[in-house]
Design a protein around this motif. Structure first.
Motif, short mmCIF file in Angstrom:
data_model
loop_
_atom_site.label_atom_id
_atom_site.label_comp_id
_atom_site.label_asym_id
_atom_site.label_seq_id
_atom_site.Cartn_x
_atom_site.Cartn_y
_atom_site.Cartn_z
N VAL A 130 0.73 -1.32 0.11
CA VAL A 130 0.10 -0.01 -0.10
C VAL A 130 0.91 1.20 -0.07
O VAL A 130 0.72 2.21 -0.85
CB VAL A 130 -0.95 0.10 1.21
N MET A 131 1.82 1.23 0.89
CA MET A 131 2.76 2.35 1.03
C MET A 131 3.59 2.64 -0.44
O MET A 131 3.56 3.69 -0.80
CB MET A 131 3.69 2.36 2.20
N GLN A 132 3.91 1.36 -0.91
CA GLN A 132 4.64 1.56 -2.42
C GLN A 132 3.45 2.15 -3.46
O GLN A 132 4.15 3.19 -4.20
CB GLN A 132 5.17 0.46 -3.02
N ASN A 133 2.36 1.87 -3.29
CA ASN A 133 1.20 2.29 -4.16
C ASN A 133 1.20 3.82 -3.94
O ASN A 133 0.84 4.55 -5.03
CB ASN A 133 0.17 1.59 -4.10
N ILE A 134 1.08 4.26 -2.67
CA ILE A 134 0.77 5.73 -2.62
C ILE A 134 2.31 6.33 -2.94
O ILE A 134 2.19 7.32 -3.79
CB ILE A 134 0.77 5.93 -0.99
N ASN A 135 3.32 5.77 -2.59
CA ASN A 135 4.61 6.44 -3.39
C ASN A 135 4.65 6.69 -4.77
O ASN A 135 5.00 7.72 -5.38
CB ASN A 135 5.70 5.80 -2.81
N ARG A 136 4.16 5.46 -5.54
CA ARG A 136 3.97 5.65 -7.14
C ARG A 136 3.19 6.80 -7.44
O ARG A 136 3.35 7.64 -8.37
CB ARG A 136 3.58 4.28 -7.54
#
Length: 159
Positions: A130-136
């Motif tokens: 989820v955090m990677q998705n937010i960062n993307r």
């Protein structure tokens, strides 16, 4: 309007925020979301106010604006179904960076910092996804902002 879990789950799978999550991890996150309804013209979040949650747009259209020097709102972008906002307060724990106003009747799903922390405790691998998705998404927005700044500079300099 009540939304059945299978319909909500299918919708969420089409959004960038939920990409790559297993079925069980998605179900857990889905159970944490709170549905919020806003009428046209309603302010969802205001620039400068404390914020401890983010939102996923299920339906409706919203406008994101920032206050200019004269205290006038400057339109930054618009949001539509599948978009999410408010994630910056979860990442940096600062006040809201912009105002978001519903332009039409709107349904949002809210996820609080407390719920996101519970998600971290329950499934750290899904939390990282989820955090990677937010960062993307933050990187996409930063690129768009950089392109806008470059266009404005070209207009300003007359090139």
């Amino acid at each position: 309007m009540a939304v059945s879990s299978p319909d909500l789950k299918a919708f969420l799978l089409t959004t960038p925020f939920f990409g790559g999550l297993s079925d069980a991890s998605l179900d857990l996150l889905l159970s944490m979301l709170v549905e919020r309804h806003y009428n046209a013209g309603a302010t969802v979040v205001a620039e400068g106010e404390p914020g401890r949650s983010m939102f996923i747009v299920r339906s409706g259209e919203l406008v994101v604006s920032k206050l200019g020097d004269a205290g006038r709102g400057i339109r930054i972008s618009s949001l539509e179904p599948g978009d999410f906002f408010g994630e910056m307060t979860l990442v940096e724990m600062q006040n809201r960076s912009a105002t978001v106003v519903a332009q039409s009747p709107t349904v949002l799903y809210e996820l609080t910092a407390r719920q996101l922390y519970a998600y971290y405790k329950a499934d750290i691998h899904a939390y990282v996804m989820v955090m990677q998705n937010i960062n993307r998404e933050l990187c996409r927005r930063l690129r768009r902002a950089g392109n806008r700044i470059a266009e404005l500079e070209m207009l300003h300099s007359g090139q």
